[in-house]
Design a protein around this motif. Structure first.
Motif, PDB file in Angstrom:
ATOM      1  N   GLY A 118      44.936  -4.465 -57.358  1.00 39.42           N
ATOM      2  CA  GLY A 118      45.181  -4.612 -55.929  1.00 39.42           C
ATOM      3  C   GLY A 118      45.609  -3.372 -55.189  1.00 39.42           C
ATOM      4  N   ALA A 119      46.613  -3.533 -54.332  1.00 39.86           N
ATOM      5  CA  ALA A 119      47.017  -2.458 -53.423  1.00 39.86           C
ATOM      6  C   ALA A 119      47.559  -1.243 -54.146  1.00 39.86           C
ATOM      7  CB  ALA A 119      48.062  -2.994 -52.444  1.00 39.86           C
ATOM      8  N   GLY A 120      48.099  -1.443 -55.362  1.00 38.27           N
ATOM      9  CA  GLY A 120      48.659  -0.327 -56.110  1.00 38.27           C
ATOM     10  C   GLY A 120      47.703   0.299 -57.096  1.00 38.27           C
ATOM     11  N   ARG A 121      46.453  -0.074 -57.035  1.00 34.99           N
ATOM     12  CA  ARG A 121      45.469   0.472 -57.979  1.00 34.99           C
ATOM     13  C   ARG A 121      45.399   1.988 -57.829  1.00 34.99           C
ATOM     14  NH1 ARG A 121      39.834  -2.616 -59.105  1.00 34.99           N
ATOM     15  NH2 ARG A 121      39.400  -1.711 -61.142  1.00 34.99           N
ATOM     16  N   GLY A 122      45.538   2.677 -58.951  1.00 30.81           N
ATOM     17  CA  GLY A 122      45.505   4.136 -58.927  1.00 30.81           C
ATOM     18  C   GLY A 122      46.868   4.762 -58.707  1.00 30.81           C
ATOM     19  N   MET A 123      47.890   3.932 -58.430  1.00 31.29           N
ATOM     20  CA  MET A 123      49.254   4.424 -58.232  1.00 31.29           C
ATOM     21  C   MET A 123      50.067   4.170 -59.502  1.00 31.29           C
ATOM     22  SD  MET A 123      49.403   5.534 -55.105  1.00 31.29           S
ATOM     23  CE  MET A 123      48.587   5.379 -53.500  1.00 31.29           C
TER      24      MET A 123
END
Length: 313
Positions: A118-123
């Motif tokens: 979701g929104a935190g993908r890659g973080m």
């Protein structure tokens, strides 16, 4: 190996279950009430029945089962839940299926889903903060939810933002949850206005001076807690979810503005909404199910826009 897992997100009021394929396709979903008033043994029995019914609809048997549950939890034991009342329930007690099972904390499991899908993908480092009946956070550190030394990590709802403030059910005073949860926003407005049973969404959308006052205090409490978290752990992003996040700009704009002001010597992290919404817990449970089955690499290749197949609610 079977091509799907059973995923179940267990809440104090309801449970959301589903079957999720190894490609991330949500094959079906279903909701059932959580009968917590009937006691923990009944809840465990209902979960067993729910998992069995879902698996039967999938055919061939699942590769694994993943469950997101409230309270203190390890991968193989639901240690304690104040809301449901169980203690030391082994993961295998939740299903009669002869397949691997993995448990996860409900909020951290939702945070795992936001991290992978979701929104935190890659973080690698961010905070997932669903704001609903209560408030708890999932601290994603180096790509994984962090529970702390004893599993209490992420209890941001009990940061005492106003130390001399209102009593909290936890025994402390002035907790974030007492001011900024959806339940508290409605309750505090009802107390001041005399309007029984007020809902948070009604408070947010109202131009009543008392509603504006209650909402302003909620925003202030949230900005204080997020500033504290930011200064301690320096997240790359803050993801707000839960029912209160549906308020949109009425929540995000003032919280963002106040957070910036409270971090005068450094930039504030981006403040964004959950990408997975109410599906975060169930999708996180699916990831746990695939991990239990020895397929922990799955999820990285799933698309961010995970949606049920046509006809699936």
């Amino acid at each position: 190996m079977s091509s799907y897992v059973v995923a179940l997100d267990v809440g104090g009021t309801s449970m959301k279950g589903g079957l999720v394929s190894e490609s991330g396709e949500v094959l079906l979903t279903e909701r059932r009430p959580t009968p917590r008033a009937d006691g923990p043994d009944v809840v465990v029995g209902v979960i067993r029945e729910f998992i069995a019914d879902l698996a039967a609809r999938g055919g061939g048997g699942p590769a694994g089962v993943g469950l997101a549950v409230p309270g203190l939890v390890t991968a193989d034991t639901a240690l304690y839940s104040a809301n449901i009342g169980w203690r030391d329930v082994p993961a295998t007690a939740f299903t009669g299926l002869d397949v691997p099972v993995m448990l996860g904390h409900d909020v951290r499991t939702g945070g795992l889903a936001e991290s992978v899908l979701g929104a935190g993908r890659g973080m690698t480092d961010f905070l997932f903060l669903p704001i609903g009946t209560g408030i708890a956070g999932a601290m994603i550190v180096h790509g994984e939810p962090y529970g702390g030394a004893e599993g209490w990590g992420g209890e941001i709802g009990h940061i005492p933002v106003f130390p001399d403030g209102e009593p909290c059910a936890c025994g402390q005073f002035g907790c974030l949850e007492t001011y900024a949860s959806a339940a508290s926003v409605g309750r505090r407005y009802s107390q001041r206005s005399g309007v029984a049973g007020a809902k948070a969404e009604e408070v947010v959308s109202s131009d009543d001076p008392l509603a504006i006052e209650v909402w302003d205090e909620a925003v202030e409490a949230l900005s204080l807690a997020l500033a504290t978290y930011t200064l301690l752990l320096d997240p790359s992003m803050i993801v707000l979810g839960g029912g209160l996040a549906e308020a949109g700009p009425a929540l995000f704009d003032p919280v963002r503005t106040r957070l910036v002001k409270r971090l005068a010597f450094r930039e504030a992290p981006p403040l964004v909404g959950s990408a997975l919404g109410v599906n975060a817990g169930m999708l996180g449970a699916a990831l746990l199910g695939w991990r239990a089955a020895g397929r922990g690499e799955l999820g990285a290749s799933w698309t961010m826009d995970v949606r049920p197949t046509p006809g699936v609610s």
